[in-house]
Design a protein around this motif. Structure first.
Motif, mmCIF file in Angstrom:
data_model
loop_
_atom_site.group_PDB
_atom_site.id
_atom_site.type_symbol
_atom_site.label_atom_id
_atom_site.label_comp_id
_atom_site.label_asym_id
_atom_site.label_seq_id
_atom_site.Cartn_x
_atom_site.Cartn_y
_atom_site.Cartn_z
ATOM 1 N N ARG A 55 0.831 -1.209 0.000
ATOM 2 C CA ARG A 55 0.000 0.000 0.000
ATOM 3 C C ARG A 55 0.866 1.260 0.000
ATOM 4 O O ARG A 55 0.537 2.245 -0.666
ATOM 5 C CB ARG A 55 -0.937 0.026 1.217
ATOM 6 N N LEU A 56 1.971 1.216 0.739
ATOM 7 C CA LEU A 56 2.881 2.359 0.729
ATOM 8 C C LEU A 56 3.449 2.585 -0.660
ATOM 9 O O LEU A 56 3.521 3.712 -1.153
ATOM 10 C CB LEU A 56 4.019 2.141 1.732
ATOM 11 N N ARG A 57 3.876 1.504 -1.290
ATOM 12 C CA ARG A 57 4.442 1.622 -2.632
ATOM 13 C C ARG A 57 3.423 2.163 -3.623
ATOM 14 O O ARG A 57 3.742 2.960 -4.502
ATOM 15 C CB ARG A 57 4.948 0.256 -3.114
ATOM 16 N N ASP A 58 2.166 1.724 -3.484
ATOM 17 C CA ASP A 58 1.128 2.104 -4.440
ATOM 18 C C ASP A 58 0.491 3.453 -4.137
ATOM 19 O O ASP A 58 -0.375 3.916 -4.892
ATOM 20 C CB ASP A 58 0.039 1.028 -4.477
ATOM 21 N N GLY A 59 0.910 4.077 -3.015
ATOM 22 C CA GLY A 59 0.397 5.404 -2.691
ATOM 23 C C GLY A 59 -1.035 5.431 -2.208
ATOM 24 O O GLY A 59 -1.729 6.453 -2.323
ATOM 25 N N GLU A 70 13.203 7.493 6.073
ATOM 26 C CA GLU A 70 12.812 8.785 6.603
ATOM 27 C C GLU A 70 11.468 9.255 6.057
ATOM 28 O O GLU A 70 10.958 10.294 6.482
ATOM 29 C CB GLU A 70 13.895 9.822 6.292
ATOM 30 N N SER A 71 10.899 8.535 5.103
ATOM 31 C CA SER A 71 9.601 8.888 4.551
ATOM 32 C C SER A 71 8.900 7.616 4.097
ATOM 33 O O SER A 71 9.528 6.564 3.941
ATOM 34 C CB SER A 71 9.746 9.845 3.360
ATOM 35 N N ARG A 72 7.604 7.715 3.868
ATOM 36 C CA ARG A 72 6.858 6.550 3.396
ATOM 37 C C ARG A 72 7.326 6.116 2.009
ATOM 38 O O ARG A 72 7.452 4.927 1.735
ATOM 39 C CB ARG A 72 5.361 6.881 3.366
ATOM 40 N N GLN A 119 10.271 6.535 0.754
ATOM 41 C CA GLN A 119 11.579 5.903 0.921
ATOM 42 C C GLN A 119 11.431 4.490 1.451
ATOM 43 O O GLN A 119 12.163 3.584 1.027
ATOM 44 C CB GLN A 119 12.433 6.739 1.876
ATOM 45 N N ALA A 120 10.469 4.258 2.345
ATOM 46 C CA ALA A 120 10.232 2.904 2.855
ATOM 47 C C ALA A 120 9.839 1.964 1.726
ATOM 48 O O ALA A 120 10.294 0.822 1.658
ATOM 49 C CB ALA A 120 9.139 2.932 3.928
ATOM 50 N N GLY A 121 8.990 2.436 0.805
ATOM 51 C CA GLY A 121 8.606 1.607 -0.334
ATOM 52 C C GLY A 121 9.776 1.309 -1.241
ATOM 53 O O GLY A 121 9.942 0.176 -1.713
ATOM 54 N N VAL A 122 10.622 2.309 -1.492
ATOM 55 C CA VAL A 122 11.810 2.107 -2.332
ATOM 56 C C VAL A 122 12.758 1.112 -1.681
ATOM 57 O O VAL A 122 13.289 0.200 -2.332
ATOM 58 C CB VAL A 122 12.520 3.452 -2.581
ATOM 59 N N TYR A 123 12.993 1.284 -0.373
ATOM 60 C CA TYR A 123 13.886 0.374 0.342
ATOM 61 C C TYR A 123 13.346 -1.056 0.310
ATOM 62 O O TYR A 123 14.093 -2.017 0.118
ATOM 63 C CB TYR A 123 14.041 0.827 1.791
ATOM 64 N N ALA A 124 12.040 -1.192 0.535
ATOM 65 C CA ALA A 124 11.441 -2.522 0.557
ATOM 66 C C ALA A 124 11.613 -3.222 -0.778
ATOM 67 O O ALA A 124 11.926 -4.424 -0.842
ATOM 68 C CB ALA A 124 9.958 -2.421 0.906
#
Length: 269
Positions: free
Chosen positions: A214-218, A249-251, A253-258
């Protein structure tokens, strides 16, 4: 050029592995990179007439960068520090040299690889983990910098975006120290890729992946919570815990890292 601020003057935050990172803002890193580039350019001017092989600073043409990196990797006696940004050509050449060295001399070297998410090679990170040597891979958004520091005594530095970068082979002590300082500052605040991130039991891990999607998909918090059967407050707690575990540090960024860590399938799957 001023040295980095003492870590005691910076605000700590939890790392993905439970330690404390001393955070530096992206603007601070960008400013330090600009200062480093100015220092390199001024040093090049001072040593421009010294064109011998042992010159303290030698400018490199585009076609010379990867061969110079390969030569330095091969010459390493005890330590390698590598930074890869978004230059795909430099990344490919560097990974090839590092794979050869990992296979042939990995146990005799300490190596650190710092990558922008776009430059992460998950297969190489797995190879490092399985090899069990003193090698580590970390990830963080990177300024336009590719660098290789060998035994603390020589470095290839390419500063600038692909196609517009300027590269140098450097042995000048002042510039070397500046490169090492910048590398250490960014490294200390990066997410470790060669250690497994534990989210808990199987059910919790599955839930984390659903939140990450969900984070990745916005997706908005309200829609995501409804889809997962959570309250909005519970969903946001999951998001905060995930960001801490990933060192994000941001949502976004969390999606990119994941995605870079292989925690999510490719978008559209």
């Amino acid at each position: 050029m001023q040295g980095p601020k003492s870590s005691g003057q910076e605000t700590g935050r939890p790392s993905a592995t439970g330690g404390i990172h001393h955070g530096r803002t992206h603007d601070e890193v960008e400013q330090e990179l600009l200062e480093l580039r100015a220092l390199i350019e001024s040093t090049v001017v001072k040593h421009r007439r010294r064109l011998s092989r042992d010159a303290l600073v030698r400018e490199l043409g585009r076609e010379e960068v990867v061969p110079a990196i390969e030569s330095l990797v091969e010459s390493a006696a005890c330590a390698l520090d590598v930074a890869l940004s978004t230059d795909a050509e430099v990344s490919r050449g560097t990974y090839a040299a590092l794979r050869t060295t990992l296979e042939t001399r990995g146990g005799s070297l300490r190596a650190r690889l710092l990558c922008d998410p776009a430059a992460v090679d998950r297969k190489f990170a797995r190879q490092v983990t399985l090899a069990g040597h003193h090698w580590e891979v970390r990830m963080t958004p990177m300024p336009p910098l590719c660098a290789l520091i060998v035994d603390g005594s020589a470095t290839v530095v390419s500063v600038g975006p692909p196609g517009a970068s300027r590269a140098s082979l450097i042995r000048a002590a002042t510039v070397l120290q500046a490169v090492r300082n910048l590398y250490s500052n960014v490294w200390s605040n990066a997410t470790v890729l060669t250690e497994r991130i534990h989210f808990g039991d199987r059910d919790r891990t599955d839930t984390v992946r659903l939140v990450l999607q969900r984070l990745r998909d916005g997706v908005t918090d309200e829609v995501a919570a409804r889809e997962l059967g959570f309250s909005v407050r519970t969903y946001r707690r999951y998001v905060a815990e995930i960001m801490t575990l990933l060192g994000a540090e941001s949502r976004f960024q969390a999606g990119v890292y994941a995605a870079a860590l292989g925690l999510l399938p490719p978008s559209g799957d």
